[in-house]
Enzyme design. Sequence first.
Site, PDB file in Angstrom:
ATOM      1  N   GLY A  62      20.215  58.689  57.719  1.00 16.43           N
ATOM      2  CA  GLY A  62      21.344  58.903  59.002  1.00 16.43           C
ATOM      3  C   GLY A  62      22.597  58.722  58.231  1.00 16.43           C
ATOM      4  O   GLY A  62      22.986  58.037  57.077  1.00 16.43           O
ATOM      5  N   CYS A  63      23.750  59.153  58.913  1.00 17.02           N
ATOM      6  CA  CYS A  63      25.006  59.050  58.485  1.00 17.02           C
ATOM      7  C   CYS A  63      25.821  58.672  59.644  1.00 17.02           C
ATOM      8  O   CYS A  63      25.364  57.982  60.738  1.00 17.02           O
ATOM      9  CB  CYS A  63      25.573  60.260  57.915  1.00 17.02           C
ATOM     10  SG  CYS A  63      25.571  61.816  59.045  1.00 17.02           S
TER      11      CYS A  63
END
Length: 134
Positions: A88-89
């Site tokens: 994830g970012c």
Amino acid sequence: MCSMRSSGSGAAVPVESVDPEAACALLASEQYGYVDVRMWEDFDKGHVAGARNVPYYLSVTPHGKERNPHFVDQVAALHSKEDRFLVGCRSGVRSRLATADLVAAGFTNVKNLEGGYLSLLKSASYPQPTASHH
């Protein structure tokens, strides 16, 4: 013979993405880890419990983005290629690129978090952080 290989010309590596609801269920099952690919300043402002931080970019400037040349090696130091984990970012763009790089490097159980950390925070399934400030 139906193998998909990147020809180096930016050919798309198939990336499996999960929505925030599915991501919450996977994380809650404790069968999946979480690799956060944001830069450490953003990671320090808030992240998924138990997340490991491996920045995909070393710097982002008006002139461009400097990719972390050791990204795959740094993830490989934390996870085996069979480990299950989400990537994830902040909003889901960087994590898709990072997940594609990991899949191309032979990681088999890695999934991209669609919409990133921001989408998780808005998800009804995500445990809201409790305030610990006095």
